[in-house]
Design an enzyme around this catalytic site. Sequence first.
Site, PDB file in Angstrom:
ATOM      1  N   SER A  41       0.581  -1.197   0.013  1.00  0.00           N
ATOM      2  CA  SER A  41       0.133   0.098  -0.031  1.00  0.00           C
ATOM      3  C   SER A  41       1.091   1.391   0.076  1.00  0.00           C
ATOM      4  CB  SER A  41      -0.846   0.065   1.310  1.00  0.00           C
ATOM      5  OG  SER A  41      -0.375   0.107   2.363  1.00  0.00           O
ATOM      6  N   HIS A  42       2.136   1.223   0.246  1.00  0.00           N
ATOM      7  CA  HIS A  42       3.012   2.297   0.214  1.00  0.00           C
ATOM      8  C   HIS A  42       4.356   2.297  -0.729  1.00  0.00           C
ATOM      9  CE1 HIS A  42       0.690   3.193   3.809  1.00  0.00           C
ATOM     10  NE2 HIS A  42       0.727   4.296   3.574  1.00  0.00           N
ATOM     11  N   ARG A  46       1.864   4.214  -4.937  1.00  0.00           N
ATOM     12  CA  ARG A  46       1.535   5.619  -4.309  1.00  0.00           C
ATOM     13  C   ARG A  46       2.164   6.442  -5.526  1.00  0.00           C
ATOM     14  NH1 ARG A  46      -1.039   6.657   0.817  1.00  0.00           N
ATOM     15  NH2 ARG A  46      -1.568   4.811   1.263  1.00  0.00           N
ATOM     16  N   HIS A 114       3.149  14.096   3.457  1.00  0.00           N
ATOM     17  CA  HIS A 114       3.452  12.791   3.870  1.00  0.00           C
ATOM     18  C   HIS A 114       2.463  11.686   3.349  1.00  0.00           C
ATOM     19  CE1 HIS A 114       4.708   9.702   6.451  1.00  0.00           C
ATOM     20  NE2 HIS A 114       5.484  10.653   7.181  1.00  0.00           N
ATOM     21  N   PHE A 115       2.980  10.880   2.573  1.00  0.00           N
ATOM     22  CA  PHE A 115       2.331   9.940   1.858  1.00  0.00           C
ATOM     23  C   PHE A 115       3.173   8.438   2.012  1.00  0.00           C
ATOM     24  CE2 PHE A 115       0.479   9.337  -2.475  1.00  0.00           C
ATOM     25  CZ  PHE A 115      -0.804   9.322  -2.024  1.00  0.00           C
ATOM     26  N   THR A 154      -6.380   9.316   9.340  1.00  0.00           N
ATOM     27  CA  THR A 154      -6.165   7.853   9.753  1.00  0.00           C
ATOM     28  C   THR A 154      -4.963   7.954  10.561  1.00  0.00           C
ATOM     29  OG1 THR A 154      -4.902   7.552   7.605  1.00  0.00           O
ATOM     30  CG2 THR A 154      -7.187   6.693   7.722  1.00  0.00           C
ATOM     31  N   ALA A 174      -1.957   2.613  11.696  1.00  0.00           N
ATOM     32  CA  ALA A 174      -2.955   3.829  11.769  1.00  0.00           C
ATOM     33  C   ALA A 174      -3.837   3.637  12.818  1.00  0.00           C
ATOM     34  CB  ALA A 174      -3.824   3.652  10.302  1.00  0.00           C
ATOM     35  N   GLU A 182      -9.235  -1.061   2.399  1.00  0.00           N
ATOM     36  CA  GLU A 182     -10.014  -2.333   2.831  1.00  0.00           C
ATOM     37  C   GLU A 182     -11.532  -2.643   2.816  1.00  0.00           C
ATOM     38  OE1 GLU A 182      -8.491  -4.418   6.184  1.00  0.00           O
ATOM     39  OE2 GLU A 182      -6.525  -3.328   6.079  1.00  0.00           O
ATOM     40  N   LEU A 298       6.901 -10.428  16.625  1.00  0.00           N
ATOM     41  CA  LEU A 298       7.216  -9.295  17.092  1.00  0.00           C
ATOM     42  C   LEU A 298       6.794  -8.402  15.842  1.00  0.00           C
ATOM     43  CD1 LEU A 298      10.574  -8.689  18.631  1.00  0.00           C
ATOM     44  CD2 LEU A 298       8.559  -8.974  19.843  1.00  0.00           C
ATOM     45  N   PRO A 299       6.184  -7.148  16.140  1.00  0.00           N
ATOM     46  CA  PRO A 299       5.882  -6.461  15.100  1.00  0.00           C
ATOM     47  C   PRO A 299       6.954  -6.092  14.079  1.00  0.00           C
ATOM     48  CG  PRO A 299       5.051  -5.346  16.966  1.00  0.00           C
ATOM     49  CD  PRO A 299       5.683  -6.551  17.208  1.00  0.00           C
TER      50      PRO A 299
HETATM   51  P1  NDP Z   1      -1.243  -2.828  10.084  1.00  0.00           P
HETATM   52  O1  NDP Z   1      -2.544  -3.236  10.878  1.00  0.00           O
HETATM   53  O2  NDP Z   1      -1.098  -3.813   8.757  1.00  0.00           O
HETATM   54  O3  NDP Z   1      -0.080  -3.201  11.159  1.00  0.00           O
HETATM   55  C1  NDP Z   1       0.237  -2.463  12.257  1.00  0.00           C
HETATM   56  C2  NDP Z   1       1.501  -3.042  13.032  1.00  0.00           C
HETATM   57  O4  NDP Z   1       1.025  -4.171  13.398  1.00  0.00           O
HETATM   58  C3  NDP Z   1       2.666  -3.376  12.106  1.00  0.00           C
HETATM   59  O5  NDP Z   1       3.861  -2.953  12.810  1.00  0.00           O
HETATM   60  C4  NDP Z   1       2.578  -5.030  11.870  1.00  0.00           C
HETATM   61  O6  NDP Z   1       3.913  -5.431  11.801  1.00  0.00           O
HETATM   62  C5  NDP Z   1       2.018  -5.220  13.356  1.00  0.00           C
HETATM   63  N1  NDP Z   1       1.493  -6.490  13.478  1.00  0.00           N
HETATM   64  C6  NDP Z   1       0.640  -7.166  12.379  1.00  0.00           C
HETATM   65  N2  NDP Z   1       0.253  -8.223  12.814  1.00  0.00           N
HETATM   66  C7  NDP Z   1       0.764  -8.819  13.886  1.00  0.00           C
HETATM   67  C8  NDP Z   1       0.737  -9.723  15.109  1.00  0.00           C
HETATM   68  N3  NDP Z   1      -0.006 -10.593  14.680  1.00  0.00           N
HETATM   69  N4  NDP Z   1       1.592  -9.702  15.891  1.00  0.00           N
HETATM   70  C9  NDP Z   1       2.497  -8.654  16.181  1.00  0.00           C
HETATM   71  N5  NDP Z   1       2.330  -7.535  15.374  1.00  0.00           N
HETATM   72  C10 NDP Z   1       1.707  -7.646  14.203  1.00  0.00           C
HETATM   73  O7  NDP Z   1      -1.033  -1.554   9.822  1.00  0.00           O
HETATM   74  P2  NDP Z   1      -1.847  -0.427   9.118  1.00  0.00           P
HETATM   75  O8  NDP Z   1      -2.870  -0.873   8.187  1.00  0.00           O
HETATM   76  O9  NDP Z   1      -2.656   0.153  10.540  1.00  0.00           O
HETATM   77  O10 NDP Z   1      -1.026   0.642   8.571  1.00  0.00           O
HETATM   78  C11 NDP Z   1      -0.321   0.327   7.400  1.00  0.00           C
HETATM   79  C12 NDP Z   1       0.873   1.405   6.916  1.00  0.00           C
HETATM   80  O11 NDP Z   1       0.143   2.703   6.472  1.00  0.00           O
HETATM   81  C13 NDP Z   1       1.782   1.987   8.109  1.00  0.00           C
HETATM   82  O12 NDP Z   1       2.907   1.831   7.744  1.00  0.00           O
HETATM   83  C14 NDP Z   1       1.114   3.393   8.454  1.00  0.00           C
HETATM   84  O13 NDP Z   1       2.556   4.361   8.687  1.00  0.00           O
HETATM   85  C15 NDP Z   1       0.562   3.830   6.888  1.00  0.00           C
HETATM   86  N6  NDP Z   1       0.026   5.229   7.018  1.00  0.00           N
HETATM   87  C16 NDP Z   1       0.303   6.175   6.494  1.00  0.00           C
HETATM   88  C17 NDP Z   1      -0.523   7.102   6.434  1.00  0.00           C
HETATM   89  C18 NDP Z   1       0.280   8.558   5.938  1.00  0.00           C
HETATM   90  O14 NDP Z   1      -0.755   9.751   6.085  1.00  0.00           O
HETATM   91  N7  NDP Z   1       1.156   8.866   5.538  1.00  0.00           N
HETATM   92  C19 NDP Z   1      -1.959   7.200   7.104  1.00  0.00           C
HETATM   93  C20 NDP Z   1      -2.370   6.103   7.709  1.00  0.00           C
HETATM   94  C21 NDP Z   1      -1.186   4.945   7.499  1.00  0.00           C
HETATM   95  P3  NDP Z   1       4.334  -6.051  10.372  1.00  0.00           P
HETATM   96  O15 NDP Z   1       4.513  -4.989   9.428  1.00  0.00           O
HETATM   97  O16 NDP Z   1       5.325  -7.050  10.390  1.00  0.00           O
HETATM   98  O17 NDP Z   1       2.973  -7.029   9.811  1.00  0.00           O
END
Ligand code: NDP
Length: 328
Positions: A41-42, A46, A114-115, A154, A174, A182, A298-299
């Site tokens: 997604s990023h 983008r 920021h994107f 978000t 987020a 989604e 771990l994340p």
């Molecule tokens: P996710 O819900 O996919 O993941 C959130 C975090 O949880 C990640 O660090 C992920 O690690 C971790 N995680 C997921 N599953 C598990 C698990 N089972 N156990 C432990 N950790 C877990 O991310 P979002 O959809 O909330 O966000 C996605 C991206 O969008 C982010 O990078 C965010 O910065 C970006 N974003 C940017 C915006 C902007 O304005 N620039 C606005 C909104 C979002 P892992 O990656 O290893 O799965």
Amino acid sequence: MSVEAIRSLAEGTLMKFGADETNAKAVADVVTMAERDGCVSHGLFRLPGYVATLKSGKVNGKAKPTVTKLAGAVVQVNGHNSFAPTALEAGRPALIEAAKTCGIAVMPLIGVHHFAALWTELEPICEAGLAAFACTSYKPSVIPAGGKKALFGTNPIAFGWPRPGKSPMIFDMATAVMARGEVGLAARDGHTLPEGVGVDADGNPTTDPNEILKGALMTFGGYKGSSLSMMVELLAGAMVGESFSFEAAARDNNDGGPPQGGEFLMAIDPTLVRGNDGWNDHAEGFFDKIYEQDGTRLPGDRRISNRAKHDKEGVEVSQIILDKISAL
Ligand code: NDP
């Protein structure tokens, strides 16, 4: 595609639309890191949005960010309408140095667009041995708890912990319960969504994704996530001297790319805060305790294993995205 082919496609495309090498490289780096780690997604997805802002003139692809030390531990970067990664590149060395001198330092970013995914920004700070935090707002698409109208972006938050000799632990999420993308997929596939994801255009809770697309999302964790999202607005807006999401939206030209806004970053030196370097063994023992339990990770673990695979085998990139980039 190889990781390097992705980088040169991103960099070349941005330069074609007027970005200079410094700006194009900073953005291409975060796009490439996202593709390499499986954060599609990023990644290249983008690129049309980045290009749209260059074409409309909202972002200056030749911007030269300025770095100003407002206090010993406060390093402000003004992007002068740059993409956020360019401003970050300019300020990061001073942030790291200030944290290693003062124990803690903050970097307010202003005048940026920021994107990107926040973890890409924290990784180099953590690799310098520091813990780090970042957050940024966007344009309203999320209601405050109990409300009916979108006010928050978000609003992602990310925290990183250094792990010398290993990739840092970074969570990056987020504060909205679900990405709009989604919700769009659920609408396309005719699925209903669980309660607590969003509201319709009148602010009434609904499980119908089509109605949520006309309305707004909720934060994760009810009023708790709402407070976190409010914190992001305060830190990336009032604290740094930039816009709240609703203010950013009011002056945005809706060209499909990111609005002008702010970002808040913080770096902490655990050795200075603790008074010795025992933090690493201490934290690793704690991570081991998490791993002892079946089903945990771990994340960031997902990203790091994707990275190893994709560096070796290349990345599968959607033809639809490549066609969109070619069409530019
Ligand atoms: P996710 O819900 O996919 O993941 C959130 C975090 O949880 C990640 O660090 C992920 O690690 C971790 N995680 C997921 N599953 C598990 C698990 N089972 N156990 C432990 N950790 C877990 O991310 P979002 O959809 O909330 O966000 C996605 C991206 O969008 C982010 O990078 C965010 O910065 C970006 N974003 C940017 C915006 C902007 O304005 N620039 C606005 C909104 C979002 P892992 O990656 O290893 O799965």
